[in-house]
Design an enzyme around this catalytic site. Structure first.
Site, PDB file in Angstrom:
ATOM      1  N   ASP A 167       0.847  -1.205   0.000  1.00 23.05           N
ATOM      2  CA  ASP A 167       0.000   0.000   0.000  1.00 23.05           C
ATOM      3  C   ASP A 167       0.879   1.250   0.000  1.00 23.05           C
ATOM      4  O   ASP A 167       2.100   1.161   0.155  1.00 23.05           O
ATOM      5  CB  ASP A 167      -0.937  -0.027   1.215  1.00 23.05           C
ATOM      6  N   HIS A 305     -10.082  -2.127  -7.907  1.00 25.28           N
ATOM      7  CA  HIS A 305     -10.128  -1.091  -6.864  1.00 25.28           C
ATOM      8  C   HIS A 305      -9.310   0.142  -7.251  1.00 25.28           C
ATOM      9  O   HIS A 305      -9.756   1.278  -7.092  1.00 25.28           O
ATOM     10  CB  HIS A 305      -9.626  -1.688  -5.548  1.00 25.28           C
TER      11      HIS A 305
HETATM   12 FE1  N7H Z   1      -7.717   1.657  -1.435  1.00 18.74          FE
HETATM   13  N1  N7H Z   1      -6.153  -2.807  -0.611  1.00 18.74           N
HETATM   14  O1  N7H Z   1      -5.166  -3.218  -0.086  1.00 18.74           O
HETATM   15  O2  N7H Z   1      -6.983  -3.551  -1.138  1.00 18.74           O
HETATM   16  N2  N7H Z   1      -6.064   0.650  -1.984  1.00 18.74           N
HETATM   17  N3  N7H Z   1      -8.130   0.231  -0.052  1.00 18.74           N
HETATM   18  N4  N7H Z   1      -9.308   2.746  -0.775  1.00 18.74           N
HETATM   19  N5  N7H Z   1      -7.241   3.147  -2.719  1.00 18.74           N
HETATM   20  C1  N7H Z   1      -5.134   1.071  -2.887  1.00 18.74           C
HETATM   21  O3  N7H Z   1      -1.553   2.255  -5.164  1.00 18.74           O
HETATM   22  C2  N7H Z   1      -7.461  -0.930   0.167  1.00 18.74           C
HETATM   23  C3  N7H Z   1     -10.190   2.393   0.184  1.00 18.74           C
HETATM   24  C4  N7H Z   1      -7.945   4.315  -2.905  1.00 18.74           C
HETATM   25  O4  N7H Z   1      -4.187   6.582  -7.407  1.00 18.74           O
HETATM   26  C5  N7H Z   1      -4.095   0.087  -3.018  1.00 18.74           C
HETATM   27  O5  N7H Z   1      -0.860   2.916  -3.201  1.00 18.74           O
HETATM   28  C6  N7H Z   1      -8.057  -1.634   1.292  1.00 18.74           C
HETATM   29  C7  N7H Z   1     -11.269   3.327   0.257  1.00 18.74           C
HETATM   30  C8  N7H Z   1      -7.249   5.162  -3.859  1.00 18.74           C
HETATM   31  O6  N7H Z   1      -4.251   4.757  -8.593  1.00 18.74           O
HETATM   32  C9  N7H Z   1      -4.397  -0.923  -2.158  1.00 18.74           C
HETATM   33  C10 N7H Z   1      -9.090  -0.859   1.717  1.00 18.74           C
HETATM   34  C11 N7H Z   1     -11.007   4.279  -0.699  1.00 18.74           C
HETATM   35  C12 N7H Z   1      -6.119   4.471  -4.241  1.00 18.74           C
HETATM   36  C13 N7H Z   1      -5.660  -0.581  -1.515  1.00 18.74           C
HETATM   37  C14 N7H Z   1      -9.134   0.307   0.875  1.00 18.74           C
HETATM   38  C15 N7H Z   1      -9.760   3.908  -1.320  1.00 18.74           C
HETATM   39  C16 N7H Z   1      -6.134   3.206  -3.509  1.00 18.74           C
HETATM   40  C17 N7H Z   1      -2.903   0.133  -3.963  1.00 18.74           C
HETATM   41  C18 N7H Z   1     -10.069  -1.081   2.822  1.00 18.74           C
HETATM   42  C19 N7H Z   1     -11.790   5.503  -1.078  1.00 18.74           C
HETATM   43  C20 N7H Z   1      -5.056   4.954  -5.224  1.00 18.74           C
HETATM   44  C21 N7H Z   1      -1.714   0.772  -3.331  1.00 18.74           C
HETATM   45  C22 N7H Z   1      -9.864  -1.914   3.810  1.00 18.74           C
HETATM   46  C23 N7H Z   1     -13.085   5.620  -0.955  1.00 18.74           C
HETATM   47  C24 N7H Z   1      -5.521   4.811  -6.640  1.00 18.74           C
HETATM   48  C25 N7H Z   1      -1.353   2.085  -3.953  1.00 18.74           C
HETATM   49  C26 N7H Z   1      -4.554   5.423  -7.627  1.00 18.74           C
HETATM   50  C27 N7H Z   1      -5.166   2.235  -3.619  1.00 18.74           C
HETATM   51  C28 N7H Z   1      -6.397  -1.379  -0.638  1.00 18.74           C
HETATM   52  C29 N7H Z   1     -10.069   1.281   1.003  1.00 18.74           C
HETATM   53  C30 N7H Z   1      -9.149   4.635  -2.324  1.00 18.74           C
HETATM   54  C31 N7H Z   1      -3.519  -2.153  -1.981  1.00 18.74           C
HETATM   55  C32 N7H Z   1      -7.638  -2.959   1.894  1.00 18.74           C
HETATM   56  C33 N7H Z   1     -12.445   3.260   1.227  1.00 18.74           C
HETATM   57  C34 N7H Z   1      -7.688   6.545  -4.325  1.00 18.74           C
END
Ligand code: N7H
Length: 450
Positions: A167, A305
């Site tokens: 992340d 996602h």
């Molecule tokens: Fe997410 N995951 O591990 O599955 N998220 N996220 N997120 N997320 C991202 O690129 C995760 C949540 C965003 O700019 C990564 O740095 C988990 C919410 C945004 O390309 C991973 C949960 C919201 C991005 C995860 C969760 C977001 C992003 C890739 C909840 C907004 C960047 C790592 C438990 C409403 C997108 C990275 C971009 C990336 C995970 C929640 C948003 C691994 C586990 C609720 C904007």
């Protein structure tokens, strides 16, 4: 230029520590609290400038943020210009966020949360020592209502969230603050700091300048269930083993491999070298030569996602209004052997794990809440696709706050993009949260303190 000594450190760059406590409090004596805030607490608050270099980082970094109820308790009657903040996260619960209120920690649905201290360090002992210092200084003017101990995962999993994905790779670059890495979108400072260029709200109280709204969420992750789902629904690429086919499904739901390598650049096999290279690991935008971005999901599914929450060149023109800075940290222990053997998360509350999700933005309805409602929870986003993408397979719900809604993303199978893989359970369960305002140090000194 930007006054980095005045902006709380978590907003633009994050605390950069492996343990972070979220300590939620009620103000029980406003006058005493305000008098201790300037003289006692302010010197402990860590500005951005101190976090920029390792040798100026304090042993324990401290930030503080207030809910609308907290500002009310302090006698601050100004309208900060953000109705989501003013009404509190509970007001967004069902229709906007798609949460089930029954899963919320009761404290988040109540009226007791006035503020939160963020305390970050290398050890929990350090965090607790600083917490005692804060409590002694505040001298009974606050009481604890709730706390959540965040911690990086151990060993090789450090930096990875509980499903196993790296992340913290894609955060926006900011005009006047950061030098963009290849592929990183450069956005206006005012999307994240109030009163700066690009803040969508023109008139705010002067003291709110260089503060930011923080959306906090306790997002439980059902890890054994997620892993079982990947095995049960593994893809069927003949060149891959069963394990690799399960891994491939997870990577396509996420948009990155567990290593962090983007599937848009390496669709079928992981590439750990690419993952570790900051010059390349964010340098993609879902376009490819000779490729129809509106129909072709062979690289990255529309519903992934990563793509749902930042569609990059999937929107024309590229979105410049709906962005967040993410600063969360995992909480809870590793999966136990008993849980993995049963493929079920324990109901023991001490074994709950997930993400202490933190985002910063200058407008919550354009930031976190927008991403959740209009992108993640919207089965037809991005629109005008041959096959509707479905909701976000990691965080999407149907937006109605119903239990276990089935989610039907297409495009997860690179060999058959019309194939729908039904997800009949939630791997991420919202346990609630609150919206806060993280003020500048000068606002703490001149407006909030007495
Ligand atoms: Fe997410 N995951 O591990 O599955 N998220 N996220 N997120 N997320 C991202 O690129 C995760 C949540 C965003 O700019 C990564 O740095 C988990 C919410 C945004 O390309 C991973 C949960 C919201 C991005 C995860 C969760 C977001 C992003 C890739 C909840 C907004 C960047 C790592 C438990 C409403 C997108 C990275 C971009 C990336 C995970 C929640 C948003 C691994 C586990 C609720 C904007």
């Amino acid at each position: 230029g930007l006054n980095l000594t005045d902006i709380q450190g978590d907003i633009l760059i994050g605390m950069k520590k492996n343990k972070e406590l979220f300590f939620f409090f009620t103000i029980v004596n406003s006058t005493l609290f305000r008098s201790q805030l300037g003289s006692g607490i302010l010197p402990l608050i860590t500005p951005t400038s101190q976090l920029l270099a390792v040798d100026t980082q304090p042993t324990t970094a401290v930030n503080v943020a207030f809910s609308q109820r907290g500002l009310n308790a302090l006698g601050i009657t100004d309208d900060l210009g953000d109705s989501s903040f003013a009404n509190g996260q509970i007001d967004n619960v069902a229709t906007i966020l798609g949460d089930e209120t029954s899963n919320w920690e009761p404290v988040f649905a109540g009226s007791g949360i006035h503020g939160v201290f963020l305390l970050a360090s290398d050890t929990i002992d350090n965090v607790n020592a600083t917490l005692s210092q804060v409590q002694n200084l505040l001298n009974g003017s606050i009481t604890e209502v709730y706390s959540l101990q965040g911690q990086a995962r151990p060993g090789d999993e450090q930096g990875h969230e509980h499903f196993g994905f790296m992340d913290g790779i894609s955060n926006p670059a900011i005009t006047g603050f950061s030098t963009p890495l290849p592929g990183q979108q450069v956005l206006d400072l005012g999307l994240f700091l109030l009163g700066e260029s690009g803040d969508p709200v023109v008139s705010r109280p002067a003291w709110t300048k260089d503060g930011s709204f923080m959306a906090f969420r306790q997002l439980q992750q059902r890890v054994p269930e997620f892993n079982k789902f990947l095995v049960d629904n593994a893809l069927s690429n003949p060149n891959l083993t069963a394990d690799q086919n399960a891994e491939l499904l997870g990577a396509r739901m996420m948009g990155r491999w567990k290593s962090g390598a983007p599937v848009d650049l390496t669709p079928i096999v992981d590439d750990p070298v690419l993952a570790a290279d900051p010059q390349r690991n964010n340098d993609f935008n879902y376009t490819h030569s000779g490729f129809d971005i509106d129909t072709d999901q062979t690289h990255c599914p529309f519903s992934a996602h990563l793509r749902k929450t930042n569609p990059r060149a999937g929107l024309t023109p590229e979105d410049t209004a709906n962005h967040i800075i993410r600063a969360g940290i995992p909480y809870g222990p590793e999966v136990t052997d008993a849980e993995s053997a049963a493929n079920v998360s324990s109901t023991d509350p001490t074994l709950e794990r997930g993400l202490a999700f933190v985002t910063y933005q200058s407008d919550i309805a354009n930031g976190f809440a927008f991403l959740q409602q209009f992108w993640a929870n919207n089965a037809n986003f991005p629109g005008a696709k041959a096959t509707p993408p479905g909701v976000d397979p990691i965080i999407g719900t149907d937006g109605l706050g119903q239990a276990d809604v089935s989610r039907n993303p297409s495009g997860l199978d690179p060999n058959d993009s019309t194939k729908i893989i039904t997800i009949d359970q939630d791997f991420v369960v919202s346990r609630g949260g609150e919206y806060f305002f993280s003020p500048s140090l000068s606002a703490i000194q001149n407006t909030l303190a007495l």
